[in-house]
Design a protein around this motif. Structure first.
Motif, PDB file in Angstrom:
ATOM      1  N   MET A 176      -9.376  97.609 -40.971  1.00 13.71           N
ATOM      2  CA  MET A 176      -8.652  98.879 -40.902  1.00 13.71           C
ATOM      3  C   MET A 176      -9.492  99.988 -40.288  1.00 13.71           C
ATOM      4  SD  MET A 176      -6.602  98.992 -44.513  1.00 13.71           S
ATOM      5  CE  MET A 176      -5.344  97.767 -44.895  1.00 13.71           C
ATOM      6  N   SER A 177     -10.764  99.736 -40.098  1.00 17.30           N
ATOM      7  CA  SER A 177     -11.664 100.723 -39.506  1.00 17.30           C
ATOM      8  C   SER A 177     -12.810  99.983 -38.832  1.00 17.30           C
ATOM      9  CB  SER A 177     -12.218 101.661 -40.580  1.00 17.30           C
ATOM     10  OG  SER A 177     -13.308 102.405 -40.100  1.00 17.30           O
ATOM     11  N   LYS A 178     -13.323 100.557 -37.752  1.00 14.87           N
ATOM     12  CA  LYS A 178     -14.443  99.937 -37.039  1.00 14.87           C
ATOM     13  C   LYS A 178     -15.724  99.944 -37.859  1.00 14.87           C
ATOM     14  CE  LYS A 178     -12.616 101.055 -32.449  1.00 14.87           C
ATOM     15  NZ  LYS A 178     -12.814 101.822 -31.181  1.00 14.87           N
ATOM     16  N   THR A 179     -15.738 100.717 -38.937  1.00 11.74           N
ATOM     17  CA  THR A 179     -16.927 100.786 -39.780  1.00 11.74           C
ATOM     18  C   THR A 179     -16.998  99.619 -40.770  1.00 11.74           C
ATOM     19  OG1 THR A 179     -15.846 102.108 -41.512  1.00 11.74           O
ATOM     20  CG2 THR A 179     -16.850 103.298 -39.667  1.00 11.74           C
ATOM     21  N   LYS A 180     -15.919  98.877 -40.919  1.00 14.18           N
ATOM     22  CA  LYS A 180     -15.849  97.879 -41.982  1.00 14.18           C
ATOM     23  C   LYS A 180     -16.631  96.584 -41.740  1.00 14.18           C
ATOM     24  CE  LYS A 180     -13.364 100.135 -44.958  1.00 14.18           C
ATOM     25  NZ  LYS A 180     -13.909 100.467 -46.289  1.00 14.18           N
ATOM     26  N   PRO A 181     -16.675  96.040 -40.508  1.00 18.35           N
ATOM     27  CA  PRO A 181     -17.352  94.750 -40.335  1.00 18.35           C
ATOM     28  C   PRO A 181     -18.787  94.721 -40.852  1.00 18.35           C
ATOM     29  CG  PRO A 181     -16.112  95.295 -38.366  1.00 18.35           C
ATOM     30  CD  PRO A 181     -16.052  96.501 -39.248  1.00 18.35           C
ATOM     31  N   SER A 182     -19.512  95.813 -40.677  1.00 20.79           N
ATOM     32  CA  SER A 182     -20.919  95.837 -41.087  1.00 20.79           C
ATOM     33  C   SER A 182     -21.085  95.821 -42.598  1.00 20.79           C
ATOM     34  CB  SER A 182     -21.607  97.083 -40.521  1.00 20.79           C
ATOM     35  OG  SER A 182     -21.012  98.272 -41.034  1.00 20.79           O
TER      36      SER A 182
ATOM     37  N   MET B 288      -3.675 112.791 -26.202  1.00 17.49           N
ATOM     38  CA  MET B 288      -3.453 111.372 -25.937  1.00 17.49           C
ATOM     39  C   MET B 288      -2.456 110.767 -26.906  1.00 17.49           C
ATOM     40  SD  MET B 288      -7.355 110.191 -24.983  1.00 17.49           S
ATOM     41  CE  MET B 288      -6.848 108.546 -24.494  1.00 17.49           C
ATOM     42  N   ALA B 289      -1.884 111.606 -27.766  1.00 13.41           N
ATOM     43  CA  ALA B 289      -0.865 111.161 -28.724  1.00 13.41           C
ATOM     44  C   ALA B 289      -1.327 109.936 -29.500  1.00 13.41           C
ATOM     45  CB  ALA B 289       0.460 110.875 -28.009  1.00 13.41           C
ATOM     46  N   LYS B 290      -2.562 109.995 -29.993  1.00  8.08           N
ATOM     47  CA  LYS B 290      -3.135 108.844 -30.691  1.00  8.08           C
ATOM     48  C   LYS B 290      -2.438 108.618 -32.025  1.00  8.08           C
ATOM     49  CE  LYS B 290      -7.797 109.127 -28.699  1.00  8.08           C
ATOM     50  NZ  LYS B 290      -9.243 109.309 -28.995  1.00  8.08           N
ATOM     51  N   VAL B 291      -2.164 107.362 -32.307  1.00  4.22           N
ATOM     52  CA  VAL B 291      -1.573 106.963 -33.584  1.00  4.22           C
ATOM     53  C   VAL B 291      -2.576 106.065 -34.297  1.00  4.22           C
ATOM     54  CG1 VAL B 291       0.318 105.742 -34.720  1.00  4.22           C
ATOM     55  CG2 VAL B 291       0.768 107.121 -32.671  1.00  4.22           C
ATOM     56  N   SER B 292      -2.862 106.376 -35.536  1.00  6.77           N
ATOM     57  CA  SER B 292      -3.849 105.594 -36.286  1.00  6.77           C
ATOM     58  C   SER B 292      -3.337 104.181 -36.538  1.00  6.77           C
ATOM     59  CB  SER B 292      -4.167 106.267 -37.617  1.00  6.77           C
ATOM     60  OG  SER B 292      -3.087 106.157 -38.520  1.00  6.77           O
TER      61      SER B 292
ATOM     62  N   ALA C  11      -6.680 106.992 -39.878  1.00  5.36           N
ATOM     63  CA  ALA C  11      -6.075 108.331 -39.861  1.00  5.36           C
ATOM     64  C   ALA C  11      -7.063 109.376 -40.365  1.00  5.36           C
ATOM     65  CB  ALA C  11      -4.803 108.353 -40.705  1.00  5.36           C
ATOM     66  N   VAL C  12      -7.926 108.988 -41.296  1.00  7.36           N
ATOM     67  CA  VAL C  12      -8.987 109.894 -41.749  1.00  7.36           C
ATOM     68  C   VAL C  12      -9.963 110.144 -40.612  1.00  7.36           C
ATOM     69  CG1 VAL C  12     -10.902 110.203 -43.370  1.00  7.36           C
ATOM     70  CG2 VAL C  12      -8.760 109.159 -44.149  1.00  7.36           C
ATOM     71  N   GLU C  13     -10.347 109.097 -39.903  1.00 13.55           N
ATOM     72  CA  GLU C  13     -11.305 109.226 -38.808  1.00 13.55           C
ATOM     73  C   GLU C  13     -10.756 110.087 -37.679  1.00 13.55           C
ATOM     74  OE1 GLU C  13     -13.046 104.724 -39.717  1.00 13.55           O
ATOM     75  OE2 GLU C  13     -11.985 105.145 -37.844  1.00 13.55           O
ATOM     76  N   LEU C  14      -9.440 110.010 -37.441  1.00 15.16           N
ATOM     77  CA  LEU C  14      -8.821 110.801 -36.371  1.00 15.16           C
ATOM     78  C   LEU C  14      -8.547 112.240 -36.793  1.00 15.16           C
ATOM     79  CD1 LEU C  14      -6.268 108.212 -34.915  1.00 15.16           C
ATOM     80  CD2 LEU C  14      -8.422 108.959 -33.891  1.00 15.16           C
ATOM     81  N   GLY C  15      -8.581 112.505 -38.087  1.00 13.35           N
ATOM     82  CA  GLY C  15      -8.363 113.866 -38.563  1.00 13.35           C
ATOM     83  C   GLY C  15      -6.977 114.145 -39.083  1.00 13.35           C
ATOM     84  N   TYR C  16      -6.090 113.158 -39.056  1.00 10.56           N
ATOM     85  CA  TYR C  16      -4.751 113.363 -39.602  1.00 10.56           C
ATOM     86  C   TYR C  16      -4.793 113.450 -41.129  1.00 10.56           C
ATOM     87  CZ  TYR C  16      -2.890 112.054 -34.996  1.00 10.56           C
ATOM     88  OH  TYR C  16      -2.582 112.004 -33.666  1.00 10.56           O
ATOM     89  N   LEU C  17      -5.662 112.655 -41.736  1.00  9.34           N
ATOM     90  CA  LEU C  17      -5.869 112.714 -43.178  1.00  9.34           C
ATOM     91  C   LEU C  17      -7.256 113.278 -43.455  1.00  9.34           C
ATOM     92  CD1 LEU C  17      -4.460 109.252 -44.384  1.00  9.34           C
ATOM     93  CD2 LEU C  17      -3.277 111.450 -44.297  1.00  9.34           C
TER      94      LEU C  17
END
Length: 788
Positions: free
Chosen positions: A64-70, A647-651, A657-663
């Motif tokens: 769910m996030s690029k931070t998770k694999p590590s 860029m109309a980014k959708v999480s 969504a937290v990383e993008l600033g929506y949450l």
């Protein structure tokens, strides 16, 4: 067994399923070890390391996030077995070989602590046989735990006990799966392929059998057995490709090998053409070819007669299409059976044999009809299970049709419907629950405490839930209270879109909450998505008539409601799931807190239709950028915000969504979407009990002229690189102007009204562009964005 908190989990086996199960555990912030054999060359954990690298490339994304694999800890069976002693749950997910599993169990047994649960993610092996190779002390803490692929997205998990499994173990594991991982748990009996695969794969085999009988092309069959029957677009043959033709063969062989006395045994085989494809390496989607093959943008389908691929068309004749679109299930099924068209006869035959099979085997594989239907919904994506479909179509009438067809030799097996079918006048669902043939009674849902958090779980026929007391209702909204303490508002519009009725209802609800309740929750029970945003039709007519003053009034109304949510004297919470787009996103951003299901996809998508967020969304990003800024780095945060909006980014998840600033970091993420209303109400009460006070209005430092120039420079580079169109550039310039506070000096202080006015001006200016109007018209007509 004493209840213990599941803090650490080990997954044994870094194959496709094991690695993805580990990913979902890590998504949920569960500390996870992923084990496999030690690598013969290089680092000992090389096999796991490579598996994790492959996961980051998979689509759909397991993380769910690029931070998770590590955050996953690689481990191997040679040097790391002692780490198992730290784990509260161990999930074995190696290949489906009893001898391999037995060898692994013997290896790990000395390291499993006395309170740990051991579970096997087998898709069909006997749990009793697996328990038999375990040390006696582990058997009470051992069970089957069957995740469906992909584990992040598929809701179903089947739990299967052995004869010695302690009830407390199953209850504890079920609670963990439901709340921590957001799953739907079904208890299956220890029979080959359990419930979902047993019935779902038979349904596929029935389709394949009758497709050959009626000489129907693969793509025509998929057109008939997909959404028209309330099933996914993948339907049957495309689903086989997605699952893997070799995997399908394995599941079918499990049934053939372990069900020798089954009346349908002769049908437990895949057709010769599938065997031939597998032998050629054409195993489906994972190999690039199977029954279907994508060549460029063209989807081609195998022609069974020539062995060549041809363009897939998938046609349903008008006569049969008209039957399948009949809304009344009783009329539809009667028309299907009466029709002489081979496509209608095919559909009826597949459903008839599915009903007969499910009824005949229900007592052997599941406790109630509910378990079968939810398993097929959650594991195969069906809108209704076989028993719900049958009951809606007239239980006794369909039973009569089935008996007639069996007597005439038309059914796949010459067996009678079980006696309990005739004993039920209306079907296996009523207000008391779902029918259990073994207990000869209707049984309610599980009473485990974890399910008390689900105020409105996904229901089956006959189930009704307390909808609370309606406070007021209109065509657009329902405002109600579950407990006379918290007020809840839900939208009634299609797609939960926001129109003037919704805005008026929200404004009234906020005022009511302030006067009579602890707080307000926005929660939409209407469909799986929170909101697709503002109803474009709300302004389209005024735009076409050139009434831009009216449009400005609509925008100002929207903004006023957003600001009401922010400065309400009682807490406001948005409980969101699924798609949270455009205006829906803006409303949620103005609440004191958002409770979001993990699978929530949030985005300000206005740029895609040629406009900019003007319900307070652009203003809110400017405010949040200023809050994050320290010293002289405001422009950096504005650049990040601009990229998201322009860029109309959708999480891809609530975490993203937290990383993008929506949450916000302070917002709450819940993995089970059925729990968001419960958690949202709890948040309201907690804030209210903490002497809640609304935020005080503050002045916002803006980037001004300098930041606008930087944004325009970025747009010029993108335009010259042909990454955006000329009109995208125009939209971007308007967004930059609002986000940066307009043509004023850097670090100027403005209030929210200033930015809201800029939003409205930018929105209306864009509405006067022909290309924006073309985008809006295209979206209203097709439901898709136009990049012109």
């Amino acid at each position: 067994m004493t209840k213990a908190y599941i803090k650490k989990v080990a997954v044994l086996g870094a194959g496709v399923m094991g690695a993805q199960i580990a990913a979902q555990l890590t998504n949920a912030n569960v500390q996870t070890f992923l084990f496999d054999l030690p690598a013969k060359e290089g680092p000992l954990n090389g096999i796991v390391d490579n598996a994790l690298k492959r996961l980051t490339k998979l689509k759909p994304a397991p993380f769910m996030s690029k931070t998770k694999p590590s955050l996953i800890s690689p481990a191997n069976y040679e040097t790391d077995l002692a780490k198992l002693g730290e784990c509260d749950l161990i999930i074995e997910a190696i290949a489906e070989r009893l001898d391999w599993k037995e060898d692994l169990y013997q290896k790990i047994a000395p390291y499993v602590k006395d309170t740990a649960i051991l579970a096997s993610n087998t898709s069909g092996l006997s749990i009793e046989s697996l328990a038999g190779v375990l040390p006696e002390n582990l058997r009470p803490r051992f069970c089957g735990i069957h995740f469906f692929n992909p584990p992040r997205y598929m809701k179903l998990v089947e739990l299967i006990a052995n004869q010695q499994t302690e009830t407390s173990v199953l209850n504890h594991l079920e609670s963990f799966l439901v709340t921590t991982l957001g799953k739907g748990v079904i208890h299956a009996k220890d029979t080959p392929n359990f419930i979902a695969n047993r019935v779902g794969v038979f349904a596929m085999l029935a389709v394949i059998h009758h497709a050959e009988q009626f000489d129907l092309a693969f793509d025509d069959v998929d057109a008939l057995t997909g959404p028209l029957l309330g099933r996914p677009k993948s339907a049957t043959y495309r689903l086989a490709d997605v699952v893997g033709l070799d995997t399908l063969g394995h599941v079918v062989n499990t049934m053939a090998d372990n069900l020798p006395n089954d009346p349908w045994h002769k049908f437990y085989t895949v057709p010769a053409f599938i065997t031939a494809l597998v032998e050629q390496g054409a195993c489906g989607q994972k190999s690039g070819a199977g029954i279907y093959k994508k060549q460029g943008k063209q989807i081609n389908v195998l022609d069974a007669k020539t062995g060549e691929y041809k363009p897939a068309q998938g046609q349903v004749t008008p006569e049969v299409l008209a039957i399948l679109k009949i809304k009344n299930p009783q009329e539809k099924f009667a028309a299907l059976r009466a029709s002489e068209h081979k496509q209608a006869q095919f559909v009826w035959a597949t459903l008839r044999d599915l009903f007969l099979y499910a009824a005949y085997h229900l007592q052997d594989i599941a406790s109630t009809a509910r378990d079968v239907d939810l398993a097929l919904r959650w594991g195969f994506g069906w809108k209704l299970g076989p028993f719900e479909t049958w009951q809606l179509a007239d239980w006794q009438a369909i039973a009569g049709f089935i008996n007639e067809d069996v007597a005439a030799g038309k059914a796949m097996a010459n067996v009678a419907l079980p006696k309990w079918v005739a004993a039920l006048s209306a079907g296996p669902f009523n207000g008391e629950g779902a029918y259990s043939p073994a207990n000869e009674q209707f049984e309610p849902r599980s009473s485990l405490p974890v399910y008390q958090r689900q105020l409105f779980p996904e229901s089956v026929l006959g189930e009704k839930y307390d909808c609370g007391a309606t406070v007021f209702e209109s065509d657009a909204v329902r405002v109600w209270t579950p407990d006379n303490a918290v007020l809840v508002i839900g939208f009634k519009t299609k797609g939960n879109t926001i129109n003037m009725g919704v805005l008026d209802g929200l404004s009234q609800a906020i005022s009511l909450a302030e006067s009579d309740y602890q707080g307000l929750v926005i929660w939409n029970p209407n469909g799986p998505n929170f909101s697709y945003g503002a109803d474009l039709k709300m302004v389209a007519a005024d735009v076409q008539a050139g009434h831009f003053e009216a449009v400005d009034n609509v925008l100002e109304t929207f903004q006023n409601v957003s600001m009401q949510l922010r400065y309400c004297s009682v807490p406001t919470v948005a409980a969101v799931r699924g798609m949270v787009l455009g205006g829906g996103c803006e409303l949620s951003m103005h609440c004191d807190k958002v409770v979001a299901a993990a699978e929530t996809y949030v985005g300000l998508v206005e740029a895609g239709v040629g406009i900019l967020p003007a319900g307070g969304g652009t203003k809110e990003f400017a405010r949040r950028a200023a809050q994050k800024a320290t010293h002289n780095d405001l422009d950096k945060h504005l650049a990040d915000a601009f990229s998201v909006i322009a860029m109309a980014k959708v999480s891809g998840s609530a975490l993203e969504a937290v990383e993008l600033g929506y949450l916000r970091d302070s917002d709450v993420i819940v993995f089970n979407s059925d729990e968001i209303l419960h958690v949202a109400m709890a948040q309201v009460k907690a804030m209210s009990e903490s002497a809640y006070r609304p935020p005080l209005p503050t002045l916002i430092p803006v980037g001004g002229i300098a930041s606008i120039a930087n944004r325009k420079l970025m747009l010029v580079n993108m335009l010259e690189g042909q990454f955006i169109s000329a009109h995208d550039n125009v939209i971007g310039e308007h967004i930059a102007n609002v986000l940066c506070g307009g043509e004023i000096d850097k670090a100027s202080l403005v209030d929210e009204k200033w930015l809201l006015r800029l939003e409205r001006e930018g929105f209306i200016s864009l509405l006067k562009c022909e290309k924006t109007l073309a985008r809006i018209e295209h979206t209203l007509t097709t439901g898709k964005a136009l990049r012109n």
